[in-house]
Design a protein around this motif. Structure first.
Motif, short mmCIF file in Angstrom:
data_model
loop_
_atom_site.label_atom_id
_atom_site.label_comp_id
_atom_site.label_asym_id
_atom_site.label_seq_id
_atom_site.Cartn_x
_atom_site.Cartn_y
_atom_site.Cartn_z
N VAL A 28 3.36 4.06 4.28
CA VAL A 28 3.54 3.00 3.72
C VAL A 28 5.02 2.56 4.05
N LEU A 29 5.93 3.66 3.79
CA LEU A 29 7.22 3.46 3.87
C LEU A 29 7.85 2.59 5.22
N PRO A 30 7.44 3.39 6.53
CA PRO A 30 7.70 2.86 7.55
C PRO A 30 7.03 1.42 7.81
N MET A 31 5.96 1.26 7.40
CA MET A 31 5.30 -0.03 7.41
C MET A 31 5.97 -1.08 6.85
N ALA A 32 6.28 -0.95 5.66
CA ALA A 32 7.19 -1.82 5.04
C ALA A 32 8.64 -2.12 5.61
N TYR A 33 9.15 -1.20 6.17
CA TYR A 33 10.35 -1.38 6.82
C TYR A 33 10.16 -2.30 8.14
N ASP A 34 9.00 -2.00 8.86
CA ASP A 34 8.72 -2.78 10.19
C ASP A 34 8.21 -4.41 9.56
N LEU A 35 7.59 -4.31 8.52
CA LEU A 35 7.31 -5.67 7.90
C LEU A 35 9.00 -6.51 7.58
N TRP A 36 9.59 -5.80 6.86
CA TRP A 36 10.73 -6.12 6.18
C TRP A 36 11.71 -6.63 7.63
N ALA A 37 11.66 -5.81 8.61
CA ALA A 37 12.60 -6.27 9.72
C ALA A 37 12.05 -7.25 10.71
N GLY A 38 10.81 -7.49 10.33
CA GLY A 38 10.10 -8.74 10.93
C GLY A 38 9.51 -8.37 12.14
N ASN A 39 9.01 -7.19 12.44
CA ASN A 39 8.34 -6.87 13.79
C ASN A 39 6.98 -6.58 13.56
N GLY A 40 6.35 -7.12 14.48
CA GLY A 40 4.81 -7.07 14.32
C GLY A 40 4.23 -5.69 14.18
N HIS A 41 5.27 -4.67 14.23
CA HIS A 41 4.97 -3.11 14.61
C HIS A 41 4.12 -2.47 13.24
N TRP A 42 4.37 -3.07 12.38
CA TRP A 42 3.80 -2.78 10.86
C TRP A 42 2.13 -2.35 10.89
N ALA A 43 1.72 -3.13 11.74
CA ALA A 43 0.26 -2.89 11.87
C ALA A 43 -0.19 -1.38 12.39
N ALA A 44 0.38 -1.03 13.29
CA ALA A 44 0.13 0.53 13.42
C ALA A 44 0.26 1.22 12.43
N PHE A 45 1.40 0.97 11.51
CA PHE A 45 1.48 1.89 10.68
C PHE A 45 0.39 1.82 9.62
N ALA A 46 0.12 0.46 9.43
CA ALA A 46 -1.21 0.24 8.55
C ALA A 46 -2.45 1.06 9.00
N GLU A 47 -2.68 0.78 10.23
CA GLU A 47 -3.96 1.57 10.76
C GLU A 47 -3.91 3.02 10.46
N SER A 48 -2.61 3.47 10.87
CA SER A 48 -2.55 5.02 10.76
C SER A 48 -2.59 5.49 9.23
N ALA A 49 -1.96 4.55 8.47
CA ALA A 49 -2.09 5.08 7.08
C ALA A 49 -3.52 5.19 6.57
N VAL A 50 -4.09 4.04 6.77
CA VAL A 50 -5.64 3.89 6.47
C VAL A 50 -6.60 5.06 6.97
N ILE A 51 -6.41 5.50 8.23
CA ILE A 51 -7.20 6.57 8.66
C ILE A 51 -6.74 7.71 8.17
N THR A 52 -5.46 8.08 7.99
CA THR A 52 -4.93 9.28 7.50
C THR A 52 -5.13 9.48 5.77
N ALA A 53 -5.06 8.54 4.96
CA ALA A 53 -5.34 8.66 3.80
C ALA A 53 -6.68 8.63 3.51
N ALA A 54 -7.78 7.98 4.14
CA ALA A 54 -9.13 7.84 4.05
C ALA A 54 -9.57 9.38 4.46
N THR A 55 -9.23 9.79 5.57
CA THR A 55 -9.71 11.16 5.98
C THR A 55 -9.12 12.32 4.91
N GLY A 56 -7.95 12.00 4.50
CA GLY A 56 -7.45 13.09 3.81
C GLY A 56 -8.32 13.04 2.35
#
Ligand SMILES: [K+]
Ligand SMILES: [K+]
Lengths: 482, 482
Positions: B23-51
């Motif tokens: 969520v940290l790099p996601m928030a950073y990408d959101l704050w920096a205004g680049n659309g890349h945050w979505a990649a972190f959102a997906e990764s975070a969901v997959i990782t947290a859910a599996t774990g």
């Protein structure tokens, strides 16, 4: 300080005998009708006279026992003194070598390393070629005696594990060395004669057969031509493989065979491990060559077999430039040289039994991790191994690795590139012969290196041949205080 | 087979937390205004859910003690599981990396190795740069806890010598790990903050300061640009040296300093040996540069200091291509990487205390040779060292060397040349970062290697970071029978 006279006496005697041995190449040059014999005559006189004088001057201090310190000094002293004089024929003779080159060649000979500074060896006077072979041959039997008497006595590199085998003269080192030398000498001579005959039958010339037999049984690797074994027919290559392997097995097993029992030879796990390692490496390199280099099976098998056996036993003959087989082969041959043959043979480097002991120790440790209260003693040849042997082996391994690093750095400091430094250090310490890279690789030569590098490499050969600690111990303050 | 549920539970929990951290790099990408945050959102969901699912599925098997086997599996399992998920942002994100590249980068991050497959790092989305820094930062504190709790408990590599220090929760591994993590965390955070402020004061940008502080204190070596530290002013280089050194000292000493006593820090012979080694190497390389490369004293000193500290601590930042300083420097930097920092820090490789123990043992052995009936116990920090510690250290050394050889040969088999194979194997096993040669040297990059080589190197990083035996023990039959 302790009494150095008994040490000087033995070194003096050996030097005198060494000088007397120079009569052989002198006679050969005389017989061949070249004027080069005079160089050997001069060298023989200088060597025999100096040795004789030293022996006489110190004869009054000789007893029948050597202390530990005296034994150390003797071991290292012999391998410093003989190259000093063995260099003379190259210095005074047709090669007109600088003394550093002559010394490098003699040290490379007497330590059975086989790295050479000379090119155009086929055009050397016959006597000099014989002298190169003789030095390796003397060095080979010398090192067997050292490995069977001196190193076990000095507890160096775990060699004390071989202490109880075969011979015992109740701690009297010199009589014991003499006894072992006598029983080994016939076998050594017999193997050399058999090898020479086999080479001759395979199509090698008479003189080449004799010299190459000497450097084969010594796992020395000096050849009578720059082309080394690539100049000979396949039958000779297979013959060489057989005798290199025989020379890399523990000679005490042959003594036992002669005494009527082949069982210890057949049951020796060190021999099994050595042969299996060779087999695996040959299989992998043959497969690799068939996939990447060539389609011809027999040459691929033969070249793999010859070069694996040559490097694994530390002989160092070349029959093909394996650095042209691709990156994989280069890495394999580099690390192969750090395995080595069996203890108590003329082979060198780290040696198979040390890896066996190290792995046994690691195995025991993994068991101990899993069952912390169990008692797991590492075993070798079925018998439990004491902690002192293990720590001795491990010290050897650490000293070998650290020395390799320091020597490579020192060579780099003289201007050699990374591969030449690293492989040069490894080939010197492991007494193998060829290095890697354009300069000192299997098709190269050590003549072009700077003088400092040559001195460093010669020191490396000495240190490696005497299993490091025998040399290092002399450089401690405690040693001279004893 | 033993119960794997307690292990799966802890790994699941850690994975879930790891996902949450995305969520940290996601928030950073959101704050920096680049659309890349979505990649972190997906990764975070997959990782947290599996774990989370893994943890829930195995929660019913959890007790408060772990057996030795479970502890082994946990240690290795964590460093396999986290890179698998840590790779997702590179795979799903702007780098669109092949999974092997993404996994290599994540393993290189979490093991604090710092080798990278990417070029043009300065143009990466902000979140990805932060993610690289965060992975090293997590890996750094993770490895301190492993070095202080798990390895001493498992008696790996002689780390049991640090067992009695500081903490004791009566054999309950997980509570003890938690306690140590808590007391180390503040120090780790404090050092990172201090480093970031110092970088910022030295002229580095805000984001770069934070990420580089993380990879400095983790001795990780990931940088935010291809130019690494050569892009920054001299003050920043000196700052980096200070903090790399601090990160390579045993963190338990800082805990003691915070608790009010600086004496253990000042009296630690491991620290003395480490600093003296660094000093000697800087002196030699500065002198060398002044003789051979340049006339300017300050840059020579600074470049020597920075690169020595960077390689000796295993950080692996580059501020100059030292392979251009000549053959000597190449050899020195290669072997320097095999020394390493102090135990119980984020530094890696063989480590100073092991050399101290090995030399103490060799010294004791030389004394024993000279006086066969004397009792000479090797000592460390003034205390006698048990045989089990020594044989454990020596096994580490042997396994490290043999693994290095086998890994280099395997890399050669994939087609890499000798220098790339050898230095690649060393830099992966030692968790250093840069190798040698044009491809993976200080100015190079691991992106161009073949996939097999990348998997092999990633495995090497894991094996090296967990001090070999922690990984190898899992591959024994006995392990799974317990
Ligand atoms: K040789
Ligand atoms: K690193």
């Amino acid at each position: 300080m302790f009494d150095v006279r008994p040490v000087a006496y033995v070194i003096g005697l050996l030097t005198a005998c060494f000088g007397a041995a120079m009569v052989l190449p002198m006679a050969y040059d005389l017989w061949a009708g070249n004027g080069h014999w005079a160089a050997f005559a001069e060298s023989a006189v200088i060597t025999a006279a100096t040795g004789g004088l030293i022996a006489m001057a110190s004869a009054n201090g000789v007893g029948d026992r050597l202390t530990i310190q005296q034994t150390f000094l003797l071991t290292t002293g012999v391998w410093v003194a003989l190259p000093v004089f063995g260099a003379l024929p190259f210095y005074l003779g047709a090669t007109e070598a600088a003394y550093v080159d002559a010394f490098f060649e003699a040290m490379s000979g007497l330590t059975t390393t086989g790295s050479t500074v000379f090119t155009g060896i086929e055009d050397m006077p016959q006597g000099l070629k014989l002298w190169r072979g003789l030095m390796q041959w003397f060095g080979g039997i010398g090192i067997i005696v050292v490995a069977m008497v001196f190193l076990p006595e000095l507890k160096i590199g775990g060699m004390q594990i071989f202490r109880s085998e075969g011979f015992d003269t109740m701690g009297k080192i010199l009589p014991r060395a003499g006894e072992i030398a006598r029983s080994i000498a016939n076998i050594y001579l017999g193997l050399t004669a058999a090898c020479a005959l086999a080479y001759y039958a395979g199509g090698m010339g008479r003189a080449d057969s004799v010299v190459h037999a000497m450097t084969t049984i010594a796992t020395g690797g000096f050849a009578n031509s720059d082309a080394s074994f690539s100049a000979f027919p396949p039958a000779v290559e297979y013959t060489a493989c057989l005798f290199m392997i025989l020379a890399a097995l523990p000679f005490v097993r042959y003594v036992q065979v002669v005494a009527g029992t082949a069982r210890p030879l057949l049951k020796d796990t060190q021999i099994h491990a050595f042969l299996l390692t060779a087999l695996a490496l040959v299989a992998v390199l043959t497969a690799w060559q068939l996939l990447e280099v060539t389609d011809a099976f027999e040459p691929a098998l033969r070249k793999s077999l010859f070069n694996v056996v040559s490097i694994l036993t530390g002989t160092g003959y070349a029959s093909a430039d394996y650095t042209l087989w691709g990156a994989f082969a280069v890495s394999v041959f580099f690390f192969m040289g750090l395995i080595g043959g069996c203890a108590g043979s003329t082979a060198c480097s780290i040696k198979v039994f040390r890896y066996q002991l190290l792995f046994a120790s690691i195995k025991a440790q993994i068991r101990r991790i899993h069952a912390p209260h169990g008692l797991f003693q590492p075993r070798y040849q079925g018998k439990p191994v004491g902690e002192d042997v293990l720590s001795s082996v491990m010290s050897f391994f650490v000293l070998f690795t650290v020395t390799l690093g320091l020597l490579a750095v020192a060579l780099g400091m003289t201007g050699l590139d990374f591969i030449t430094s690293l492989s040069g250090a490894a080939t010197a310490l492991g007494n193998i012969g060829p290095g890697l890279g354009a300069q000192i690789g299997p098709s190269g030569n050590f003549g072009g290196l700077n003088d400092t590098a040559k001195w460093l490499l010669a020191a490396g050969m000495l240190i490696g041949r005497l299993e490091l600690l025998a040399v290092y111990a002399i450089f401690t303050v405690r040693f001279w205080r004893a």
